[in-house]
Design a protein around this motif. Structure first.
Motif, PDB file in Angstrom:
ATOM      1  N   LEU B 281       0.831  -1.206   0.000  1.00 21.02           N
ATOM      2  CA  LEU B 281       0.000   0.000   0.000  1.00 21.02           C
ATOM      3  C   LEU B 281       0.858   1.246   0.000  1.00 21.02           C
ATOM      4  CD1 LEU B 281      -2.517  -1.145   2.732  1.00 21.02           C
ATOM      5  CD2 LEU B 281      -2.901  -1.102   0.284  1.00 21.02           C
ATOM      6  N   LYS B 282       0.353   2.314  -0.629  1.00 14.09           N
ATOM      7  CA  LYS B 282       1.127   3.555  -0.616  1.00 14.09           C
ATOM      8  C   LYS B 282       0.443   4.665   0.171  1.00 14.09           C
ATOM      9  CE  LYS B 282       3.869   2.578  -4.683  1.00 14.09           C
ATOM     10  NZ  LYS B 282       3.343   2.185  -5.989  1.00 14.09           N
ATOM     11  N   TYR B 323     -13.113   5.315  -0.895  1.00 18.50           N
ATOM     12  CA  TYR B 323     -12.962   6.273  -2.002  1.00 18.50           C
ATOM     13  C   TYR B 323     -11.610   6.066  -2.649  1.00 18.50           C
ATOM     14  CZ  TYR B 323     -16.917   8.797  -0.084  1.00 18.50           C
ATOM     15  OH  TYR B 323     -18.151   9.137   0.364  1.00 18.50           O
ATOM     16  N   ARG B 324     -11.622   6.002  -3.966  1.00 18.20           N
ATOM     17  CA  ARG B 324     -10.355   5.843  -4.671  1.00 18.20           C
ATOM     18  C   ARG B 324     -10.215   7.014  -5.617  1.00 18.20           C
ATOM     19  NH1 ARG B 324      -9.922   2.549  -9.322  1.00 18.20           N
ATOM     20  NH2 ARG B 324      -7.776   2.310 -10.015  1.00 18.20           N
ATOM     21  N   ASN B 325      -9.162   7.769  -5.414  1.00 17.62           N
ATOM     22  CA  ASN B 325      -8.931   8.977  -6.209  1.00 17.62           C
ATOM     23  C   ASN B 325     -10.134   9.904  -6.163  1.00 17.62           C
ATOM     24  OD1 ASN B 325      -6.492   7.851  -6.939  1.00 17.62           O
ATOM     25  ND2 ASN B 325      -7.374   6.854  -8.736  1.00 17.62           N
ATOM     26  N   GLY B 326     -10.770   9.964  -5.025  1.00 13.63           N
ATOM     27  CA  GLY B 326     -11.882  10.890  -4.847  1.00 13.63           C
ATOM     28  C   GLY B 326     -13.237  10.318  -5.217  1.00 13.63           C
ATOM     29  N   ASP B 370      -4.416   6.421  -5.886  1.00 13.93           N
ATOM     30  CA  ASP B 370      -3.799   5.409  -6.737  1.00 13.93           C
ATOM     31  C   ASP B 370      -3.970   5.893  -8.165  1.00 13.93           C
ATOM     32  OD1 ASP B 370      -4.872   2.170  -7.792  1.00 13.93           O
ATOM     33  OD2 ASP B 370      -2.825   2.970  -7.697  1.00 13.93           O
ATOM     34  N   LYS B 371      -3.335   7.057  -8.452  1.00 15.37           N
ATOM     35  CA  LYS B 371      -3.589   7.720  -9.725  1.00 15.37           C
ATOM     36  C   LYS B 371      -3.291   6.833 -10.915  1.00 15.37           C
ATOM     37  CE  LYS B 371      -5.533  11.447  -8.804  1.00 15.37           C
ATOM     38  NZ  LYS B 371      -5.012  12.488  -7.937  1.00 15.37           N
ATOM     39  N   SER B 372      -2.193   6.079 -10.807  1.00  9.24           N
ATOM     40  CA  SER B 372      -1.809   5.284 -11.974  1.00  9.24           C
ATOM     41  C   SER B 372      -2.552   3.958 -12.043  1.00  9.24           C
ATOM     42  CB  SER B 372      -0.305   5.041 -11.940  1.00  9.24           C
ATOM     43  OG  SER B 372       0.053   4.676 -10.619  1.00  9.24           O
ATOM     44  N   GLU B 374      -2.110   1.427 -10.342  1.00  7.91           N
ATOM     45  CA  GLU B 374      -1.200   0.280 -10.222  1.00  7.91           C
ATOM     46  C   GLU B 374      -1.578  -0.627  -9.071  1.00  7.91           C
ATOM     47  OE1 GLU B 374       2.928   2.372 -11.756  1.00  7.91           O
ATOM     48  OE2 GLU B 374       2.605   1.928  -9.644  1.00  7.91           O
ATOM     49  N   VAL B 375      -1.940   0.026  -7.966  1.00  6.72           N
ATOM     50  CA  VAL B 375      -2.113  -0.769  -6.748  1.00  6.72           C
ATOM     51  C   VAL B 375      -3.452  -1.504  -6.737  1.00  6.72           C
ATOM     52  CG1 VAL B 375      -2.035  -0.686  -4.253  1.00  6.72           C
ATOM     53  CG2 VAL B 375      -0.729   0.964  -5.584  1.00  6.72           C
ATOM     54  N   PHE B 376      -4.485  -0.770  -7.127  1.00  9.00           N
ATOM     55  CA  PHE B 376      -5.817  -1.377  -7.100  1.00  9.00           C
ATOM     56  C   PHE B 376      -6.399  -1.419  -8.495  1.00  9.00           C
ATOM     57  CE2 PHE B 376      -6.318  -1.687  -2.619  1.00  9.00           C
ATOM     58  CZ  PHE B 376      -5.565  -0.662  -2.100  1.00  9.00           C
ATOM     59  N   GLU B 377      -7.226  -2.413  -8.732  1.00  9.09           N
ATOM     60  CA  GLU B 377      -7.873  -2.528 -10.047  1.00  9.09           C
ATOM     61  C   GLU B 377      -9.357  -2.719  -9.868  1.00  9.09           C
ATOM     62  OE1 GLU B 377      -4.727  -5.546 -11.664  1.00  9.09           O
ATOM     63  OE2 GLU B 377      -6.500  -5.481 -12.960  1.00  9.09           O
ATOM     64  N   GLU B 378     -10.127  -2.080 -10.708  1.00  9.03           N
ATOM     65  CA  GLU B 378     -11.565  -2.300 -10.656  1.00  9.03           C
ATOM     66  C   GLU B 378     -11.892  -3.620 -11.321  1.00  9.03           C
ATOM     67  OE1 GLU B 378     -12.995   2.317 -10.896  1.00  9.03           O
ATOM     68  OE2 GLU B 378     -14.138   0.778 -11.937  1.00  9.03           O
ATOM     69  N   THR B 379     -12.932  -4.250 -10.848  1.00  5.14           N
ATOM     70  CA  THR B 379     -13.343  -5.485 -11.504  1.00  5.14           C
ATOM     71  C   THR B 379     -14.007  -5.126 -12.813  1.00  5.14           C
ATOM     72  OG1 THR B 379     -15.497  -5.408 -10.458  1.00  5.14           O
ATOM     73  CG2 THR B 379     -13.766  -6.642  -9.312  1.00  5.14           C
TER      74      THR B 379
END
Lengths: 369, 715
Positions: B281-282, B323-326, B370-372, B374-379
């Motif tokens: 995690l970052k 919330y991811r990236n807002g 997680d702007k890029s 990289e860390v998390f992915e949506e299904t």
């Protein structure tokens, strides 16, 4: 070389060192060293530093009081045991595995503790401190054997050597499988598996009372010297693998073989009296056969009563409730009828509940005033 | 109107006197707070998301109230046919709001009168999305006097430019009463039911993103301004967030987790390091508000109505959102979702007390950057994230932090609970003026009336009995402590003895030690009764008890005593499942031990050839019975009822040099206590004719446990 245990308790030093002395009466075999507990960090570091000086740990369940320095243990014993096991698995700061034993002076500790299932996997043995006196030699044997057993298991992984038998067919194939598949498992897991699933329960190995039952002998009234002689005669059937000093067991399969060889009949086809008669005749002994009571249907003893340890024929036995997690080679446990009638219904297997209810109704006599 | 020129062609019409506005205002809208809340409800019905109430210079009459909302607004048509039409049918035509489908909150047509009730001047500025300009309408309620035709009064309306897209602003001037903070807070409470909170993450607010689920939210902000300074009096944030039992905020920086727990309620301001492997995690931040649903903890800090509101909000709005990236990621934090594994965690303090730890206790959010991607992915279905290592670590981080924080908060709560209890216990009422004891006061009440005097005597007698019982209870409690301590020493004594026996010592020394060991074992057995009873007391629940089992246990306990006093104990039972109605296990130990000590003493006095005690149990006619008989010196028939009276004793009173023990055991309260216990369970105890060979027999009957009760307790 003597086995050393480190014993941690929150009671005052003079108190715990005497308790420890009571267990160290055979100093050449077992020595218990008592220490007061420390705060978490100091406690763990101390154990790590001293790891070469002990072969096992004894922990007191309640660490509520302050130690000499005025520190209360800010952790519970289970957390400590868990942490130590973790460090052992990591094999970094702790370089060896060892038994961790729990004890308590609390009343009926075993009963209460059984309800806390989560703690079970952490401790190799659980003792009420009363047992240190009432079962002194047994406890000393077990502590010594636990430590020795761990040492053996850490080096030896072949199951037939651990159980010390050449007849691999005596060992249930699933146990062999377990060992094949878990060669990399930490020692404490293998030790726990062996002790709790193979040695302690009835199955491929049986305890002294079950041995007596299957031979039709009465050791409930008292063990006479002929019993000791008999045990020597059947010594080839005695289990001599790991933990065999602390837990006396006999191989059921070897007992069968012995009987067939000696008497050319199968053990189960004879009733109690017949078995004892044959033994007395052949080996010139004076063993007492177990006498049935008026409630018993027959004397083809095969199991024992979980509470009183008396021999029971299956027809007279009431199935006890069992732990659904027990291993498949472990046999059921039973109560005698008398015990079952007065026991908590929760301890009786659901299958038997109706039968017991009926018997209770039948046995209830009406009062004549 | 001229009396002479009345025109009645075509019939007569109803006309309306302008004074009706005043009257309707007064009659339809009673209190000023109600008036304001009606206006807020109108904004709600207009699909507003935010309403701001600003009370300006309202410490005296004549202040101004500005109500601003971002609802649909009104165009000219709606203004004329809605606002300006008394008793308009609009709400009948539109029972739910157009956009958010809200159930109409405002009462029919009250709004305009509310404004009249509040102040003497009203200015409405309203704009719909589609209109290029806003409308400004001025109304002076003073113009609506009696003896003026209602429809003769004109109110100027013009178009103006404004800086908002849609909404309505009400300026109510000349407020008829002053507005204090408590009054403003009351308004807020009146509209509590309408509030739909919106827990936007900080990032979303900064990025100005309307999160997906906050569409129907409704927020009311109450402000008060005086002398140019404005401050917030009440809003949803302050309701929910300020009254949380604890606020837990956590961060992950460089793989290290930190969590801050603040609780004003319990005076906590701690930082906790969250251990664990969060290497994947970052940038993680979370903020969670923790609530416990027990009004006792809010009493004095939060009015019940507001507490109730929070509790009802929790049903739909509790949970920890992600919330991811807002942007909000569903379904995390929705009701029924447990992505932080809170429901799976059971939390207890070190003394095994339960700690409230469930999704419903938390309102909050976790935000990850997680702007890029990289860390998390949506299904692929866009519902949720792929539960990779990072996700699991995130869940673990939040779970660990919340667990530790919650434990911290609850420890303080329990300490407070403990202190409160201790405080209550020691808070005896000190009547500083009257120093007489209760007994003295009672004595002083006596007069010449014989009947009254005997009643007072009864009261004094009962008082003495209570005092004695309290003394015994106190001793009992101390004994419990001692027994526990004694137990800790016994293994040590045994250890010493065993060790010494094995040493190289003289034969006499060894013999002495062996005797010591035997004496000590006897000593141990005396604690077994106490151990048994005290350990039962830990369990405060009543349960159906099997008399047979109780007798078995009792026999086990007094086994050694019996051999010592050479008494033979026989037991007979008629039946097996002899279950009493739910009782405390420790009470039976008292009953049996009491009867036993009495029998022992009786046998001692009688000195028969062989002391015998017989216990018979069975059941009949819905009752479970136990008979306890002995062959002691018997009870004379005249005493058979009196044995149960307090202070009745046949034991000789202890002489002045008798041990303290004797003076306590011969108190004559034993059987009284036994009877009290039995009667409390609707049972009976009496002295009956014993069987042949026995002299005294006590019979106890207790109602049997019904099959229902037995099933309830798992039998």
């Amino acid at each position: 070389m003597a086995i050393n245990y480190y014993y941690f308790d929150d009671d005052p030093k003079p108190t715990i060192s005497e308790t420890a002395k009571g267990l160290s009466i055979f100093e050449d075999r077992l020595k218990v060293n008592a220490f007061q507990h420390e705060k978490w960090d100091d406690q763990v570091s101390f154990i790590i530093e001293q790891q070469d000086s002990f072969d096992g740990l004894i922990l007191d369940w309640s660490l509520n009081n302050k130690n000499q320095k005025g520190d209360i243990a800010n952790y519970n014993v289970e957390a400590l045991a868990q942490q130590l096991r973790r460090l052992i698995i990591e094999n970094d700061r702790l370089k060896k595995d060892f038994p961790i034993v729990l004890c308590s002076a609390n009343y009926r500790f075993n009963e209460v503790f059984c309800k806390e299932v989560t703690g079970h996997d952490l401790f190799d043995a659980i003792y009420e401190k009363d047992q240190f006196d009432s079962e002194q030699s047994v406890v000393i044997n077990q502590l010594e054997d636990l430590a020795n057993g761990y040492k053996i298991i850490s080096l030896e992984k072949a199951i037939e050597r651990l159980l010390n038998t050449t007849a691999k067919e005596d060992i249930d194939y699933r146990i062999i499988d377990f060992f094949e598949n878990n060669k990399e498992a930490p020692t404490h897991e293998l030790a726990r598996f062996l002790l709790n699933s193979v040695i302690k329960p009835t199955g491929i190995l049986i305890d002294e009372y079950l041995l007596a039952s299957r031979l039709g002998i009465d050791i409930i009234s008292g063990r006479n010297k002929d019993w000791t002689s008999l045990l020597e005669i059947i010594d080839s059937t005695k289990y001599s693998g790991v933990f065999s000093k602390g837990w006396n067991r006999w191989w059921m399969s070897k007992l069968d073989v012995f009987w067939e060889k000696t008497f050319e009949k199968s053990l189960g086809s004879l009733n109690g009296n017949e078995r004892v008669m044959l033994l007395n005749e052949r080996f010139n002994l004076n063993l007492d056969s177990y006498k049935v009571s008026k409630d018993d249907k027959n004397s083809f003893f095969w199991v024992k009563c979980k509470k009183t340890n008396r021999p029971l024929a299956l027809e007279d036995a009431v199935l006890a409730s069992s732990d659904y997690l027990q291993a498949p080679w472990v046999e059921d446990e039973y109560y005698s009828l008398n015990v079952a009638l007065r026991e908590d219904i929760s301890k009786i297997h659901p299958i038997e509940k109706d039968r017991i209810k009926k018997i209770k109704a039948n046995y209830t006599s009406t009062r004549i005033k | 109107m001229d009396e002479k020129n009345l025109d009645i062609t075509g019939g007569v019409r109803f006309s309306v006197d302008a004074g009706i506005i005043n009257r309707l205002g007064k009659e339809l809208v009673g209190r000023a707070e109600t008036a304001v809340s009606e206006l807020v409800k109108n904004s709600y019905d207009a699909d507003a998301n935010n309403v701001i109430l600003n009370f300006i210079n309202t410490d005296k009459e004549g202040g101004t109230l500005i109500i601003t909302d971002d609802g649909l607004g009104m165009n000219l048509f709606e203004l004329i046919n809605g606002f300006m039409r008394l008793s308009s049918s609009d709400k009948i035509h539109n029972p739910v709001s157009p956009i958010y489908k809200r159930q109409r909150a405002g009462k029919k047509g009250i709004g305009r009168f509310a404004t009249q009730r509040l102040g003497d001047r009203l200015t409405i500025i309203s704009k719909t999305k589609d209109s290029p300009k806003a409308l400004k309408l001025d109304v002076e309620w003073d113009k609506y006097k009696t003896d003026v035709e209602l429809d003769s009064i004109y109110n100027p309306v013009i178009e103006i430019d404004v800086d908002f897209i849609n909404g309505t602003k009400l300026f109510i001037d000349g407020l008829r009463e002053p507005w204090s903070e408590p009054q403003i807070k009351r308004v807020f409470r009146y509209v509590l039911d309408l509030l739909q909170p919106d827990f936007l993450s900080n990032q979303s607010v900064q990025l100005n993103i309307a999160s997906k689920d906050s569409i129907g939210y409704f927020n009311v902000n109450c402000l008060k301004s005086s002398n140019g300074e404005t401050h917030a009096i009440a809003n949803l944030d302050r309701l929910v967030f300020d009254h949380a039992i604890g606020v837990i905020e956590g961060y992950l920086i460089d793989g290290k987790g930190l969590c801050e727990v603040v609780s004003e309620r319990f005076n906590i301001n701690d930082s906790i390091i969250v251990d664990g492997d969060f290497s994947f995690l970052k940038d993680v931040h979370f903020k969670v508000y923790y609530f416990i649903y027990n009004y006792d903890w809010y009493e004095g800090f939060l009015p019940k109505m507001e507490y109730n509101r929070i509790e009802s909000l929790s049903n739909e709005h509790s949970g920890i959102k992600l919330y991811r990236n807002g942007f909000r990621v569903l379904p995390y934090g929705e009701v029924g979702n447990d992505w932080v594994n809170i429901e799976k965690t059971s939390l207890k303090t070190s003394d095994n007390a339960y700690v409230p730890f469930s999704n419903i206790n938390f309102f909050g959010f976790v935000e990850i950057v997680d702007k890029s991607g990289e860390v998390f992915e949506e299904t692929s279905s866009r519902e949720g994230l792929i539960e990779n290592v990072a996700f699991r670590q995130l869940s673990l981080f939040v779970n660990n932090a919340l667990r530790q924080a919650t434990l911290r908060i609850n420890s303080s709560r329990f300490s407070e609970k403990q202190k409160k209890k201790e405080g209550e216990d020691s808070r005896k009422k000190f009547n500083k003026n009257d120093t007489r004891t209760t007994k003295q006061k009672l004595e002083d009440l006596k007069g010449t009336d014989e009947e009254k005097n005997s009643i007072i005597d009864d009261a004094i007698y009962q008082l003495e009995e209570s005092e004695m019982l309290r003394v015994l209870a106190g001793i009992g409690l101390n004994i419990a402590e001692f027994t526990h301590e004694i137990r800790q020493f016994i293994p040590s004594f045994n250890g010493s003895i065993n060790f010494l026996i094995h040493q190289d010592i003289s034969k006499q020394a060894k013999e002495s030690l062996l005797n010591l060991k035997e004496n000590f074992n006897r000593f141990k057995t005396y604690t077994s009764y106490l151990d048994h009873t005290i350990s039962q007391n830990v369990n405060r629940d009543k349960q159906p008890l099997n008399i047979l089992k109780l007798v078995d246990e009792f026999k086990e306990i007094i086994k050694y005593e019996l051999t010592g006093s050479s008494i033979n104990l026989i037991e007979e039972h008629y039946g097996y499942d002899l279950f009493t109605c739910p009782m405390h296990p420790s009470e039976w130990a008292s009953i049996l031990y009491n009867l036993y000590t009495n029998s022992k003493k009786a046998i001692n006095r009688a000195q028969p050839n062989e002391g015998k005690i017989k216990i018979v149990c069975g059941k009949e006619k819905g009752k479970v019975y136990l008979e306890f008989m002995d062959n002691g010196d018997g009870i004379p028939s005249k005493y058979r009822d009196r044995v149960f009276d307090a202070f009745f004793t046949t034991s000789t009173p202890a002489s002045f040099d008798a041990s303290k023990n004797e003076s306590v055991t011969g108190t004559g309260l034993g059987l009284k206590i036994v009877k009290d216990i039995i009667i409390a369970y609707n049972g009976i105890i009496e002295v009956i004719e014993p069987e042949v060979d026995y002299k005294t027999c006590f019979k106890i009957e207790i109602p049997e446990a019904s099959t229902q009760i037995l099933e309830q307790y798992g039998y």
